[in-house]
Design a protein around this motif. Structure first.
Motif, PDB file in Angstrom:
ATOM      1  N   VAL A 209      63.357  52.754   6.364  1.00 31.09           N
ATOM      2  CA  VAL A 209      62.311  52.434   7.344  1.00 31.09           C
ATOM      3  C   VAL A 209      61.086  53.327   7.214  1.00 31.09           C
ATOM      4  CG1 VAL A 209      63.953  51.449   8.996  1.00 31.09           C
ATOM      5  CG2 VAL A 209      63.358  53.886   9.160  1.00 31.09           C
ATOM      6  N   SER A 210      60.981  54.076   6.134  1.00 35.06           N
ATOM      7  CA  SER A 210      59.892  55.051   6.001  1.00 35.06           C
ATOM      8  C   SER A 210      58.506  54.417   6.037  1.00 35.06           C
ATOM      9  CB  SER A 210      60.059  55.870   4.716  1.00 35.06           C
ATOM     10  OG  SER A 210      59.981  55.014   3.584  1.00 35.06           O
ATOM     11  N   ALA A 211      58.376  53.164   5.640  1.00 36.91           N
ATOM     12  CA  ALA A 211      57.064  52.495   5.663  1.00 36.91           C
ATOM     13  C   ALA A 211      56.927  51.538   6.844  1.00 36.91           C
ATOM     14  CB  ALA A 211      56.856  51.733   4.352  1.00 36.91           C
ATOM     15  N   ALA A 212      57.934  51.499   7.699  1.00 37.33           N
ATOM     16  CA  ALA A 212      57.927  50.569   8.828  1.00 37.33           C
ATOM     17  C   ALA A 212      57.059  51.098   9.974  1.00 37.33           C
ATOM     18  CB  ALA A 212      59.352  50.330   9.313  1.00 37.33           C
ATOM     19  N   HIS A 213      56.857  50.256  10.961  1.00 42.84           N
ATOM     20  CA  HIS A 213      56.148  50.640  12.177  1.00 42.84           C
ATOM     21  C   HIS A 213      56.806  51.905  12.737  1.00 42.84           C
ATOM     22  CE1 HIS A 213      54.889  50.503  16.374  1.00 42.84           C
ATOM     23  NE2 HIS A 213      53.909  49.683  15.987  1.00 42.84           N
ATOM     24  N   PRO A 214      56.034  52.859  13.244  1.00 44.27           N
ATOM     25  CA  PRO A 214      56.613  54.105  13.763  1.00 44.27           C
ATOM     26  C   PRO A 214      57.711  53.896  14.807  1.00 44.27           C
ATOM     27  CG  PRO A 214      54.230  54.325  13.594  1.00 44.27           C
ATOM     28  CD  PRO A 214      54.564  52.886  13.283  1.00 44.27           C
ATOM     29  N   ALA A 215      57.551  52.909  15.668  1.00 46.54           N
ATOM     30  CA  ALA A 215      58.589  52.648  16.673  1.00 46.54           C
ATOM     31  C   ALA A 215      59.873  52.159  16.017  1.00 46.54           C
ATOM     32  CB  ALA A 215      58.095  51.625  17.701  1.00 46.54           C
ATOM     33  N   VAL A 216      59.753  51.415  14.921  1.00 46.44           N
ATOM     34  CA  VAL A 216      60.928  50.948  14.180  1.00 46.44           C
ATOM     35  C   VAL A 216      61.589  52.132  13.477  1.00 46.44           C
ATOM     36  CG1 VAL A 216      61.742  49.439  12.312  1.00 46.44           C
ATOM     37  CG2 VAL A 216      59.983  48.630  13.916  1.00 46.44           C
ATOM     38  N   GLN A 217      60.785  52.999  12.898  1.00 45.28           N
ATOM     39  CA  GLN A 217      61.334  54.199  12.258  1.00 45.28           C
ATOM     40  C   GLN A 217      62.160  54.999  13.255  1.00 45.28           C
ATOM     41  OE1 GLN A 217      58.403  56.684  10.287  1.00 45.28           O
ATOM     42  NE2 GLN A 217      57.294  54.890   9.552  1.00 45.28           N
ATOM     43  N   GLU A 218      61.559  55.270  14.397  1.00 40.68           N
ATOM     44  CA  GLU A 218      62.238  56.085  15.421  1.00 40.68           C
ATOM     45  C   GLU A 218      63.478  55.376  15.948  1.00 40.68           C
ATOM     46  OE1 GLU A 218      63.672  57.493  19.012  1.00 40.68           O
ATOM     47  OE2 GLU A 218      62.459  55.661  19.055  1.00 40.68           O
ATOM     48  N   GLY A 219      63.353  54.104  16.248  1.00 42.28           N
ATOM     49  CA  GLY A 219      64.474  53.358  16.811  1.00 42.28           C
ATOM     50  C   GLY A 219      65.640  53.244  15.844  1.00 42.28           C
TER      51      GLY A 219
END
Length: 192
Positions: free
Chosen positions: A103-113
């Motif tokens: 998820v390193s390139a995903a939306h920040p909320a997706v990364q965190e979640g």
């Protein structure tokens, strides 16, 4: 706008990567002689459903348990489904590290979640985590029962090891019930 486009591409890329789980087979069943084993996605679907059911039975949050169960094998797009015997010979990155990379390139909320969900499954001790882990074992047991019914005689070790790892009364009761019925017995319920 460029950041939104980049986050969307990274998130969409992650979702496309998860499509691999629909194509990747659970390799441990090949050891048992199953010619066409279930996919990782098929396993994860029933794990999530079982986790929600066990959570209901144990008084935990079924949505949270299902979420944990759904994410428990997402790392296998990168590291594969390594059979238990193979893990003795390999040193793999942690599931938390694989998820972080995924998820390193995903939306920040997706990364965190995503990282929070996987970290909780791997390191938590809440009732939801317990039932999600038990759901993984119970799903393996159910699948072994189905494969045994189809004529694969080598699945008993999967049944025995899964049964031995169940801790909650609900999971143990469901396992015992499943071991004493056929996989199509559910069809009789409409007659009651």
């Amino acid at each position: 706008m460029a950041d939104d486009t980049s986050n969307a591409r990274g998130t969409a890329g992650f979702l496309l990567e998860m499509g691999m789980l629909k194509r990747a087979k659970r390799s441990g069943w090949w050891i048992a002689g199953v010619k066409d084993p279930e996919t990782i996605a098929e396993h994860s679907f029933r794990v999530a459903l079982i986790a929600s059911v066990l959570a209901m039975m144990e008084g935990a949050d079924p949505a949270k348990a299902a979420l944990l169960g759904l994410w428990h094998d997402t790392q296998e797009t990168r590291v594969g489904d390594i059979p238990h015997i193979g893990r003795r010979y390999l040193e793999a990155a942690s599931n938390e590290q694989v998820t972080a990379d995924q998820v390193s390139a995903a939306h920040p909320a997706v990364q965190e979640g995503a990282q929070r969900i996987v970290d909780e499954y791997e390191n938590g001790d809440s009732l939801e985590v317990i039932v999600a882990r038990e759901a993984d074992k119970l799903e393996c047991l159910l699948q072994a029962v189905e494969y045994r019914e189809q004529g694969c005689a080598n699945v008993q070790p999967w049944i025995d090891s899964s049964l031995a790892k169940l801790k909650t009364a609900s999971a143990q009761a469901l396992a015992e019930a499943a071991l004493n019925m056929t996989s199509v017995e559910w069809q009789k319920t409409y007659l009651r």
